[in-house]
Scaffold this active site. Structure first.
Site, short mmCIF file in Angstrom:
data_model
loop_
_atom_site.label_atom_id
_atom_site.label_comp_id
_atom_site.label_asym_id
_atom_site.label_seq_id
_atom_site.Cartn_x
_atom_site.Cartn_y
_atom_site.Cartn_z
N THR A 123 0.68 -1.37 0.07
CA THR A 123 0.00 -0.07 0.12
C THR A 123 0.84 1.22 0.04
OG1 THR A 123 -1.41 1.28 1.53
CG2 THR A 123 -0.04 -0.41 2.57
N TYR A 149 -1.23 -0.48 11.20
CA TYR A 149 -1.69 -1.32 9.84
C TYR A 149 -0.35 -0.81 9.06
CZ TYR A 149 -3.18 -1.67 4.82
OH TYR A 149 -3.09 -2.02 3.54
P1 NAD Z 1 -9.21 -7.66 2.60
O1 NAD Z 1 -9.23 -7.14 4.08
O2 NAD Z 1 -10.61 -7.63 1.72
O3 NAD Z 1 -8.86 -9.11 2.50
C1 NAD Z 1 -7.70 -9.76 3.10
C2 NAD Z 1 -8.02 -11.37 2.88
O4 NAD Z 1 -6.80 -12.00 3.62
C3 NAD Z 1 -9.21 -11.97 3.42
O5 NAD Z 1 -9.97 -12.74 2.56
C4 NAD Z 1 -8.55 -12.69 4.80
O6 NAD Z 1 -9.72 -13.75 5.04
C5 NAD Z 1 -7.25 -12.97 4.11
N1 NAD Z 1 -6.67 -13.26 5.29
C6 NAD Z 1 -6.07 -12.61 6.59
N2 NAD Z 1 -5.21 -13.11 7.31
C7 NAD Z 1 -5.03 -14.32 6.83
C8 NAD Z 1 -4.03 -15.23 7.21
N3 NAD Z 1 -3.35 -15.07 8.27
N4 NAD Z 1 -3.86 -16.53 6.33
C9 NAD Z 1 -4.54 -16.52 5.14
N5 NAD Z 1 -5.31 -15.36 4.82
C10 NAD Z 1 -5.58 -14.44 5.59
O7 NAD Z 1 -8.26 -6.84 1.94
P2 NAD Z 1 -8.15 -6.05 0.56
O8 NAD Z 1 -8.52 -4.76 0.71
O9 NAD Z 1 -8.40 -6.77 -0.54
O10 NAD Z 1 -6.32 -6.02 0.39
C11 NAD Z 1 -5.65 -6.98 0.08
C12 NAD Z 1 -4.06 -6.61 0.13
O11 NAD Z 1 -3.82 -5.32 -0.77
C13 NAD Z 1 -3.70 -6.23 1.48
O12 NAD Z 1 -2.15 -6.66 1.59
C14 NAD Z 1 -3.57 -4.84 1.70
O13 NAD Z 1 -2.73 -4.16 2.44
C15 NAD Z 1 -3.40 -4.46 0.06
N6 NAD Z 1 -3.97 -3.05 -0.25
C16 NAD Z 1 -5.07 -2.71 -0.16
C17 NAD Z 1 -5.67 -1.42 -0.56
C18 NAD Z 1 -7.15 -1.24 -0.34
O14 NAD Z 1 -7.49 0.05 -0.69
N7 NAD Z 1 -7.96 -1.91 0.14
C19 NAD Z 1 -4.88 -0.66 -1.25
C20 NAD Z 1 -3.42 -0.95 -1.55
C21 NAD Z 1 -3.23 -2.18 -0.90
#
Ligand code: NAD
Ligand code: TYD
Length: 333
Positions: A123, A149
């Site tokens: 991120t 985070y």
């Molecule tokens: P999300 O919270 O919707 O999904 C996270 C997923 O990871 C869930 O399905 C959860 O069950 C799984 N998870 C959590 N802990 C786990 C573990 N110990 N083992 C296996 N699975 C596990 O998140 P998102 O918004 O889809 O984000 C996905 C990635 O993208 C993250 O790494 C986040 O940091 C990054 N990101 C998100 C954004 C945003 O705007 N949402 C922007 C940039 C980067």
């Protein structure tokens, strides 16, 4: 190619799996997801019966399981994370466990199994906050995370990069701005505001709503991740952004206008502690070297997203009532 996608039942990961299977229909995809509160297999009900897709419920911190699954895998794409800033303020425990220790377990397994590419999804929040007039973040911006985070994501980025220098591991990293689109968990700004309005509730804006985010449609993000996996240089980081900077109040007003509500539905509430003022991404490296740029216009993407929530009340109502995790039990016992 055989891909291991972690966190594939979450928002971005599920959209990524759908995208990858559409663009690369012959590849095999394993989705390893713990199904935390944020994981929802209904996000992938349209691909679950495909022969080249396999779901495994499991923890990325589980060394034995991860080592076993990694055998024969070509590419790991790591989306699994605890992802919500407000939850990390309440407790950072799960954030350190999954985001830092989980990434370490994946890296060690990838090393042992001679993975061809380890792509780590991160991120822009790792860079901290920008002032209103500061230049946008790019790949050379110093790390300065300011929430538990973003600190946990920063730690994971450092670990991933260290495996490149120390073990010559074939890694790439992407740092992306705020995503929006279908299947986003309704605790994040856009789906929370849209579903609140659909339920007859107000939209809670933190502080005065002057914090700025750079919004990108999840499909543009995932197209970028695919380009990096296929053409990105080993060891490199790529910043991905939407080129759509708006204050939270502006986003709230756009949603209200599209949904034909008045500004009376806005409720200004207590600010988030340590609330980062502004994020914005300069994506010129990805544009120049990968010919990548966001394609989805924010107005169009936002209205389509609102329509998606409007036409899929079953999906988000179950989540808001906490019922959605029964899907796994019904499908998999
Ligand atoms: P999300 O919270 O919707 O999904 C996270 C997923 O990871 C869930 O399905 C959860 O069950 C799984 N998870 C959590 N802990 C786990 C573990 N110990 N083992 C296996 N699975 C596990 O998140 P998102 O918004 O889809 O984000 C996905 C990635 O993208 C993250 O790494 C986040 O940091 C990054 N990101 C998100 C954004 C945003 O705007 N949402 C922007 C940039 C980067
Ligand atoms: P969020 O979707 O939580 O993403 P992030 O904190 O990772 O950027 O929040 C986006 C912006 O919206 C952020 O500045 C906090 C603000 N916000 C509100 O004003 N009200 C809310 O109810 C939420 C969830 C967020």
């Amino acid at each position: 190619m055989k891909l291991l996608v972690t966190g594939g039942a979450g928002f971005i990961g599920s959209n990524f799996i759908r995208h990858w299977l559409r663009e690369n229909p012959k590849d095999n995809v394993i989705n390893l997801d713990l199904l935390t509160y944020a994981g929802n297999l209904e996000n992938l009900s349209d691909v679950e019966n495909r022969k080249n897709y396999l779901f495994i419920k499991g923890d990325i911190c589980d060394t034995n399981l991860v080592h076993q699954i990694c055998k024969g895998v070509d590419i790991i794409v790591n989306f699994a994370a605890e992802s919500h800033v407000d939850r990390s303020i309440r407790s950072s425990e799960d954030f350190i466990r999954t985001n830092v220790e989980g990434t370490r377990v994946l890296l060690d397994a990838a090393r042992k199994c001679n993975i061809k590419r380890f792509h780590h999804v991160s991120t822009d929040e790792v860079f901290g906050e920008l002032g209103s007039k500061d230049p946008k973040f790019n790949e050379t911006s110093p790390y300065y995370p300011r929430s538990p985070y973003s600190a946990s994501k920063a730690a994971s980025d450092h670990l991933v990069r260290s495996y490149f220098y120390t073990y010559k591991m074939p890694i790439t990293i992407s740092n992306c701005s705020n995503n929006y689109g279908p299947y986003q968990f309704p605790e994040k700004l856009i789906p929370l505001f849209v579903t609140n309005l659909l339920e007859g509730k107000k939209v809670p804006v933190y502080g005065k709503g002057q914090n700025i985010r750079d919004w990108i449609h999840v499909d543009d993000h995932n197209r970028g991740v695919e380009k990096i996996i296929k053409n990105g240089l080993i060891g490199e980081t790529y910043c991905l952004g939407g080129g759509n900077e708006f204050t939270n109040l502006e986003v709230a007003k756009k949603i209200l206008e599209y949904m034909t509500f008045t500004e009376d539905e806005i409720e200004f509430i207590k600010d988030r502690p340590g609330h980062d003022h502004r994020y914005a991404i300069d994506y010129s490296k990805a544009k120049k070297t990968l010919d990548w740029g966001p394609k989805i216009d924010f107005k169009k993407g936002l209205s389509e997203t609102i329509e998606w929530y409007n036409t899929n009340p079953k999906w988000w109502k179950k989540i808001k009532s906490g019922e959605y995790q029964n899907y796994y039990k019904e499908q998999y016992g």
